[in-house]
Write a protein that holds these residues in place. Sequence first.
Motif, PDB file in Angstrom:
ATOM      1  N   SER A 186       0.846  -1.194   0.000  1.00 30.34           N
ATOM      2  CA  SER A 186       0.000   0.000   0.000  1.00 30.34           C
ATOM      3  C   SER A 186       0.880   1.241   0.000  1.00 30.34           C
ATOM      4  CB  SER A 186      -0.885   0.021   1.242  1.00 30.34           C
ATOM      5  OG  SER A 186      -1.702  -1.116   1.288  1.00 30.34           O
ATOM      6  N   GLN A 187       0.593   2.184  -0.887  1.00 31.63           N
ATOM      7  CA  GLN A 187       1.369   3.420  -0.947  1.00 31.63           C
ATOM      8  C   GLN A 187       1.104   4.245   0.304  1.00 31.63           C
ATOM      9  OE1 GLN A 187       0.900   5.842  -4.420  1.00 31.63           O
ATOM     10  NE2 GLN A 187       1.383   4.175  -5.821  1.00 31.63           N
ATOM     11  N   ILE A 188       2.191   4.669   0.950  1.00 34.58           N
ATOM     12  CA  ILE A 188       2.028   5.512   2.139  1.00 34.58           C
ATOM     13  C   ILE A 188       2.701   6.870   1.982  1.00 34.58           C
ATOM     14  CG2 ILE A 188       1.578   3.637   3.765  1.00 34.58           C
ATOM     15  CD1 ILE A 188       4.526   3.797   4.606  1.00 34.58           C
ATOM     16  N   ALA A 189       3.625   7.013   1.029  1.00 34.71           N
ATOM     17  CA  ALA A 189       4.270   8.305   0.800  1.00 34.71           C
ATOM     18  C   ALA A 189       4.949   8.307  -0.565  1.00 34.71           C
ATOM     19  CB  ALA A 189       5.297   8.596   1.888  1.00 34.71           C
ATOM     20  N   LYS A 190       5.036   9.518  -1.166  1.00 33.96           N
ATOM     21  CA  LYS A 190       5.781   9.624  -2.420  1.00 33.96           C
ATOM     22  C   LYS A 190       6.299  11.036  -2.609  1.00 33.96           C
ATOM     23  CE  LYS A 190       2.053  10.433  -5.738  1.00 33.96           C
ATOM     24  NZ  LYS A 190       1.365   9.897  -6.901  1.00 33.96           N
ATOM     25  N   ASP A 196      -1.917   9.115   4.844  1.00 30.87           N
ATOM     26  CA  ASP A 196      -2.174   8.688   6.219  1.00 30.87           C
ATOM     27  C   ASP A 196      -3.352   7.725   6.333  1.00 30.87           C
ATOM     28  OD1 ASP A 196      -1.251  11.799   6.434  1.00 30.87           O
ATOM     29  OD2 ASP A 196      -0.372  10.552   7.988  1.00 30.87           O
ATOM     30  N   ASP A 197      -4.238   7.699   5.355  1.00 35.28           N
ATOM     31  CA  ASP A 197      -5.474   6.926   5.487  1.00 35.28           C
ATOM     32  C   ASP A 197      -5.379   5.518   4.926  1.00 35.28           C
ATOM     33  OD1 ASP A 197      -5.187   7.850   2.918  1.00 35.28           O
ATOM     34  OD2 ASP A 197      -7.314   8.270   2.622  1.00 35.28           O
ATOM     35  N   VAL A 198      -4.208   5.084   4.474  1.00 36.39           N
ATOM     36  CA  VAL A 198      -4.094   3.721   3.955  1.00 36.39           C
ATOM     37  C   VAL A 198      -3.246   2.893   4.890  1.00 36.39           C
ATOM     38  CG1 VAL A 198      -4.408   4.302   1.538  1.00 36.39           C
ATOM     39  CG2 VAL A 198      -2.126   4.338   2.496  1.00 36.39           C
ATOM     40  N   PRO A 199      -3.373   1.583   4.954  1.00 34.70           N
ATOM     41  CA  PRO A 199      -4.461   0.821   4.352  1.00 34.70           C
ATOM     42  C   PRO A 199      -5.755   0.922   5.138  1.00 34.70           C
ATOM     43  CG  PRO A 199      -2.938  -0.659   5.438  1.00 34.70           C
ATOM     44  CD  PRO A 199      -2.376   0.733   5.591  1.00 34.70           C
ATOM     45  N   ASP A 200      -5.696   1.259   6.416  1.00 39.44           N
ATOM     46  CA  ASP A 200      -6.926   1.261   7.220  1.00 39.44           C
ATOM     47  C   ASP A 200      -6.917   2.395   8.251  1.00 39.44           C
ATOM     48  OD1 ASP A 200      -4.977   0.379   8.906  1.00 39.44           O
ATOM     49  OD2 ASP A 200      -5.779  -1.635   9.132  1.00 39.44           O
ATOM     50  N   GLY A 201      -6.230   3.455   7.949  1.00 38.12           N
ATOM     51  CA  GLY A 201      -6.180   4.593   8.867  1.00 38.12           C
ATOM     52  C   GLY A 201      -5.145   4.466   9.961  1.00 38.12           C
ATOM     53  N   ARG A 202      -4.372   3.407   9.967  1.00 38.11           N
ATOM     54  CA  ARG A 202      -3.413   3.193  11.062  1.00 38.11           C
ATOM     55  C   ARG A 202      -2.297   4.229  11.100  1.00 38.11           C
ATOM     56  NH1 ARG A 202      -1.071  -2.556   9.926  1.00 38.11           N
ATOM     57  NH2 ARG A 202      -2.965  -2.755   8.730  1.00 38.11           N
ATOM     58  N   PHE A 203      -2.071   4.925   9.990  1.00 37.54           N
ATOM     59  CA  PHE A 203      -0.988   5.913   9.939  1.00 37.54           C
ATOM     60  C   PHE A 203      -1.478   7.346  10.120  1.00 37.54           C
ATOM     61  CE2 PHE A 203       0.712   2.361   7.391  1.00 37.54           C
ATOM     62  CZ  PHE A 203       1.849   2.108   8.144  1.00 37.54           C
ATOM     63  N   ARG A 204      -2.742   7.538  10.421  1.00 38.21           N
ATOM     64  CA  ARG A 204      -3.326   8.880  10.506  1.00 38.21           C
ATOM     65  C   ARG A 204      -2.485   9.800  11.399  1.00 38.21           C
ATOM     66  NH1 ARG A 204      -8.484   7.646  10.854  1.00 38.21           N
ATOM     67  NH2 ARG A 204      -8.607   7.811   8.606  1.00 38.21           N
ATOM     68  N   ASP A 205      -2.022  10.896  10.808  1.00 33.56           N
ATOM     69  CA  ASP A 205      -1.219  11.924  11.486  1.00 33.56           C
ATOM     70  C   ASP A 205       0.086  11.385  12.072  1.00 33.56           C
ATOM     71  OD1 ASP A 205      -3.222  13.829  10.947  1.00 33.56           O
ATOM     72  OD2 ASP A 205      -4.300  13.267  12.773  1.00 33.56           O
ATOM     73  N   ARG A 206       0.608  10.310  11.507  1.00 32.73           N
ATOM     74  CA  ARG A 206       1.841   9.717  12.053  1.00 32.73           C
ATOM     75  C   ARG A 206       3.005   9.709  11.074  1.00 32.73           C
ATOM     76  NH1 ARG A 206      -1.948   6.333  15.041  1.00 32.73           N
ATOM     77  NH2 ARG A 206      -1.395   6.467  17.237  1.00 32.73           N
ATOM     78  N   LEU A 207       2.784  10.031   9.802  1.00 37.06           N
ATOM     79  CA  LEU A 207       3.845   9.956   8.801  1.00 37.06           C
ATOM     80  C   LEU A 207       4.442  11.327   8.529  1.00 37.06           C
ATOM     81  CD1 LEU A 207       2.232   7.507   6.214  1.00 37.06           C
ATOM     82  CD2 LEU A 207       3.850   6.965   8.045  1.00 37.06           C
ATOM     83  N   LYS A 208       5.763  11.390   8.566  1.00 34.32           N
ATOM     84  CA  LYS A 208       6.496  12.613   8.245  1.00 34.32           C
ATOM     85  C   LYS A 208       7.534  12.259   7.183  1.00 34.32           C
ATOM     86  CE  LYS A 208       4.499  14.666  11.755  1.00 34.32           C
ATOM     87  NZ  LYS A 208       3.112  14.904  11.523  1.00 34.32           N
TER      88      LYS A 208
END
Length: 178
Positions: free
Chosen positions: A59-63, A75-87
């Motif tokens: 699942s793409q999480i950043a590019k 942040d919303d893939v695959p199931d919202g687990r990364f919401r507001d956590r990726l920098k």
Amino acid sequence: MFHVFVLFCLWFCRLIGVFGVDEVKSVSVMEGDSVTLNTDVTEIHEDDDILWTFGAEKSQIAKIKIKKQIFSTYDDVPDGRFRDRLKLDNQTGSLTITDTRTEHAGDYEVKISGNILTTKTFSVSVYARLPVPIINRDYSSSSSNCSLVCSSVLNVEYQDKNTYSCVLNNPISNQTTH
């Protein structure tokens, strides 16, 4: 001769990337801490594209697409687990996951395409914080037996001179009560 070597090296390095020969790096983090997955790139070049994926589904999480000025986290893939956590570091393409949880454990892959295709995989393990263990003693006046129970599923260890310890540990930390 030198030019032939350089061309061969560029072709061979791209070929290695195409066939998926990549580096796998194991990373461990305590739950609640941040972890940075480093691309080992000092600076992104104009023709570089960087794509971060997570899990077996990739699942793409950043590019990052430098030419199009795209710097995105999903942040919303695959199931919202990364919401507001990726920098995403716009200089190096490195990815930081903040406030990690056990559901962030898994394989992360970064593909850097430009002059050379580079693929790097990170196997991330997230460990729960350990509670301070408690040793309870149960002594019955009708019996001369005394039993010690450790608050974990581990056994109480006899040390010396009637000293006991209960140890909880994982690969990152441990907690001990004597």
